[in-house]
Design a protein around this motif. Structure first.
Motif, PDB file in Angstrom:
ATOM      1  N   GLY A  87      12.579  -8.859   2.617  1.00 31.70           N
ATOM      2  CA  GLY A  87      11.396  -8.031   2.786  1.00 31.70           C
ATOM      3  C   GLY A  87      11.822  -6.661   3.273  1.00 31.70           C
ATOM      4  N   PHE A  88      10.919  -5.675   3.240  1.00 31.04           N
ATOM      5  CA  PHE A  88      11.277  -4.346   3.726  1.00 31.04           C
ATOM      6  C   PHE A  88      10.070  -3.680   4.353  1.00 31.04           C
ATOM      7  CE2 PHE A  88       9.614  -3.348  -0.466  1.00 31.04           C
ATOM      8  CZ  PHE A  88       8.987  -2.119  -0.310  1.00 31.04           C
ATOM      9  N   ASP A  89      10.362  -2.677   5.192  1.00 30.27           N
ATOM     10  CA  ASP A  89       9.306  -1.910   5.848  1.00 30.27           C
ATOM     11  C   ASP A  89       9.684  -0.441   5.823  1.00 30.27           C
ATOM     12  OD1 ASP A  89       6.938  -1.454   7.110  1.00 30.27           O
ATOM     13  OD2 ASP A  89       7.646  -1.955   9.109  1.00 30.27           O
ATOM     14  N   HIS A  90       8.653   0.420   5.871  1.00 29.38           N
ATOM     15  CA  HIS A  90       8.851   1.873   5.788  1.00 29.38           C
ATOM     16  C   HIS A  90       7.531   2.523   6.162  1.00 29.38           C
ATOM     17  CE1 HIS A  90       9.543   5.860   3.966  1.00 29.38           C
ATOM     18  NE2 HIS A  90      10.817   5.609   4.134  1.00 29.38           N
ATOM     19  N   PRO A  91       7.531   3.754   6.683  1.00 28.55           N
ATOM     20  CA  PRO A  91       6.260   4.432   6.970  1.00 28.55           C
ATOM     21  C   PRO A  91       5.310   4.498   5.785  1.00 28.55           C
ATOM     22  CG  PRO A  91       8.052   5.616   8.029  1.00 28.55           C
ATOM     23  CD  PRO A  91       8.682   4.525   7.207  1.00 28.55           C
ATOM     24  N   VAL A  92       5.832   4.535   4.570  1.00 28.98           N
ATOM     25  CA  VAL A  92       4.962   4.560   3.390  1.00 28.98           C
ATOM     26  C   VAL A  92       4.164   3.269   3.288  1.00 28.98           C
ATOM     27  CG1 VAL A  92       4.909   4.672   0.862  1.00 28.98           C
ATOM     28  CG2 VAL A  92       6.468   6.133   2.141  1.00 28.98           C
ATOM     29  N   VAL A  93       4.758   2.155   3.722  1.00 31.19           N
ATOM     30  CA  VAL A  93       4.054   0.875   3.706  1.00 31.19           C
ATOM     31  C   VAL A  93       2.850   0.939   4.642  1.00 31.19           C
ATOM     32  CG1 VAL A  93       4.247  -1.591   4.185  1.00 31.19           C
ATOM     33  CG2 VAL A  93       6.164  -0.375   3.132  1.00 31.19           C
ATOM     34  N   GLY A  94       3.049   1.537   5.814  1.00 28.03           N
ATOM     35  CA  GLY A  94       1.942   1.705   6.736  1.00 28.03           C
ATOM     36  C   GLY A  94       0.897   2.677   6.219  1.00 28.03           C
ATOM     37  N   MET A  95       1.345   3.714   5.537  1.00 27.80           N
ATOM     38  CA  MET A  95       0.426   4.694   4.972  1.00 27.80           C
ATOM     39  C   MET A  95      -0.569   4.038   4.017  1.00 27.80           C
ATOM     40  SD  MET A  95       1.389   7.970   2.552  1.00 27.80           S
ATOM     41  CE  MET A  95       1.961   6.930   1.201  1.00 27.80           C
ATOM     42  N   LEU A  96      -0.085   3.073   3.258  1.00 24.36           N
ATOM     43  CA  LEU A  96      -0.930   2.388   2.287  1.00 24.36           C
ATOM     44  C   LEU A  96      -1.570   1.131   2.870  1.00 24.36           C
ATOM     45  CD1 LEU A  96       1.472   2.736  -0.765  1.00 24.36           C
ATOM     46  CD2 LEU A  96      -0.629   4.027  -0.352  1.00 24.36           C
ATOM     47  N   SER A  97      -1.317   0.870   4.152  1.00 22.50           N
ATOM     48  CA  SER A  97      -1.882  -0.302   4.840  1.00 22.50           C
ATOM     49  C   SER A  97      -1.519  -1.607   4.134  1.00 22.50           C
ATOM     50  CB  SER A  97      -3.410  -0.177   4.954  1.00 22.50           C
ATOM     51  OG  SER A  97      -3.770   0.973   5.666  1.00 22.50           O
ATOM     52  N   LEU A  98      -0.302  -1.689   3.651  1.00 20.18           N
ATOM     53  CA  LEU A  98       0.143  -2.894   2.956  1.00 20.18           C
ATOM     54  C   LEU A  98       0.760  -3.880   3.938  1.00 20.18           C
ATOM     55  CD1 LEU A  98       1.872  -1.441  -0.235  1.00 20.18           C
ATOM     56  CD2 LEU A  98      -0.436  -2.347  -0.011  1.00 20.18           C
TER      57      LEU A  98
END
Length: 450
Positions: A87-98
């Motif tokens: 799995g992965f995480d990144h600020p873009v993931v939070g931006m899209l609320s995924l």
């Protein structure tokens, strides 16, 4: 459709898309290598700095963590054979609320397993963010507002998108500018649906003592466009920009003029090698424009900061002389749009496009029959039908309507009936477009009649 924003939580149907290609290595051992790339499908670029985690499927406590490099690449050495969860995480993931789900990957002893992790595609993301009822003439705009010099999210700013409209009323027609606020959240991110795709859009962020420039954005219908904004002090002049101006064939253009839109009197002239330098610029996101005699003015967006030197590359096409013509305005069908994009990709990356006319003439029994004459591809008998292989019998990556299909090379004839195939793109080796990157063994894109 009216403009609206939606804060989406826990998208169980979306998440990291994983394509797995095993590259056999001589001298199999008990340990293996798990490597790959994290890809941002919205920005069509690697997701640099993403946090990637992997753990054995039977022991999720033993989590291993690495960070993707500037090219989005990551690597886990000396992993044990068996099933792993990634799995992965990144600020873009939070931006899209995924809420990104985990995926299982089978790792063979002594092998190097290559994995592509990516955000969902723009069209699929649009359906989730904006709903199925969205009209085909609007898209969605997402992004992050950051402080250019601190490289940190900013929420105490106002951001907006604006575009020209014709207003009809009281017996007259006038052009007005419609301005709509962007809903910037606490983490600096924003999502706005219902943005028109048939207008020249301008986005801007501003706050107390900080601002960005006016940034021109093109939103495509039915998909998601990402445009990040950085803000800085307009009167501060400590940022630097370098770049090169070339023609559409890669040749340098000397004596071209490069200016920063919105900053009066700031510009530079390119050298004989096409290079230019602009010093003492304010930080933030700004639009650059290059002009040269006989060339069409070309724009690019620069993220200026005192933390690093920004670089912009221009490719300027010639002016095309054309005759006056009658224009028939209509909507491009999904099939026509996908064929046009496929043709452009294969021309740019040296791929092979099998067109609807060619498919009709061949009248294939199975989809794999279309690949028998493609250089670098092999069609071989498998356990439950034909399988496809690249050079050296390695396993290519298969996409169906833009979505990666795990084990698609072995199940290609079970994915879709041959009669439903509209077109096929084939890329050999590592030459595939970055948004359809594989593991170095080639990529096959199947497009269906939808």
């Amino acid at each position: 459709m009216p403009l609206h924003s939606r804060h989406v939580r826990a998208l169980g149907a979306l998440g990291a898309l994983v394509v797995v290609i095993a590259a056999p290595r001589a001298g199999a051992q008990q340990r293996a290598v798990l490597r790959g790339v994290v890809y941002d499908s919205l920005a069509r670029a690697p997701l640099a700095g993403a946090l990637v985690q992997a753990a054995p499927a039977g022991d999720l406590v033993r989590v291993r963590t690495v960070y993707a490099d500037s090219l989005g690449a990551f690597r886990f050495d000396t992993v044990s054979a068996g099933r792993w969860v990634l799995g992965f995480d990144h600020p873009v993931v939070g931006m899209l609320s995924l809420d990104m789900p985990t995926r299982a990957v089978d790792v063979a002893a002594g092998d190097t397993t290559a994995v592509v992790l990516s955000l969902p595609g723009g069209r699929r993301m649009h359906r989730v963010l904006c709903g199925e009822a969205t009209g085909d003439s609007t898209g969605a705009l997402v992004g992050m507002v950051r402080d250019a010099d601190r490289d940190a999210p900013v929420d105490s700013v106002r951001a907006f998108v604006a575009w020209p409209e014709l207003e009809i009323g009281r017996g007259r027609i006038a052009q007005v500018t419609r301005r709509v606020p962007l809903p910037v959240r606490v983490d600096g991110s924003f999502v706005l649906c219902g943005v028109p795709s048939d207008a020249e859009l301008m986005v801007r962020a501003e706050g107390r003592g900080v601002a960005s420039g006016d940034v021109m954005v093109e939103v495509k219908p039915g998909t998601v466009t990402r445009q990040d904004l950085s803000v800085g002090a307009p009167r501060a002049t400590a940022s630097r920009l370098t770049g090169t101006v070339r023609d559409d064939k890669g040749h340098p253009i000397g004596h071209a003029r490069v200016i920063v839109l919105g900053i009066e009197g700031r510009g530079a002239t390119t050298s004989e090698t096409g290079a230019f330098v602009l010093d003492s610029l304010p930080s933030g996101t700004w639009t650059m424009e290059a002009r040269a005699i006989g060339r069409r003015p070309t724009r690019a967006v620069a993220q200026l900061s005192t933390r690093r030197v920004a670089d912009v590359q221009f490719a300027m096409p010639k002016y095309a002389q054309s005759l006056d013509r009658v224009v028939v305005v209509g909507k491009m069908s999904v099939a026509t749009r996908e064929l046009t994009e496929a043709l452009e990709r294969t021309r740019m990356h040296g791929g092979t496009l099998i067109t609807p006319d060619q498919i009709e003439r061949r009248n294939p029994l199975y989809p794999s029959d279309l690949l028998r004459t493609v250089p670098g591809m092999q069609v071989l008998p498998g356990q439950f039908g034909n399988v496809i292989r690249g050079r050296g019998r390695c396993t290519p990556t298969v996409y169906l309507d833009g979505m990666p299909i795990q084990d698609g090379a072995n199940d290609i004839d079970q994915l879709v009936p041959a009669a439903d195939v509209m077109a096929v793109e084939v890329y050999r080796g590592i030459v595939a477009p970055v948004e359809y990157a594989g593991g170095g063994c080639g990529t096959v894109l199947l497009w269906t009649k939808r």
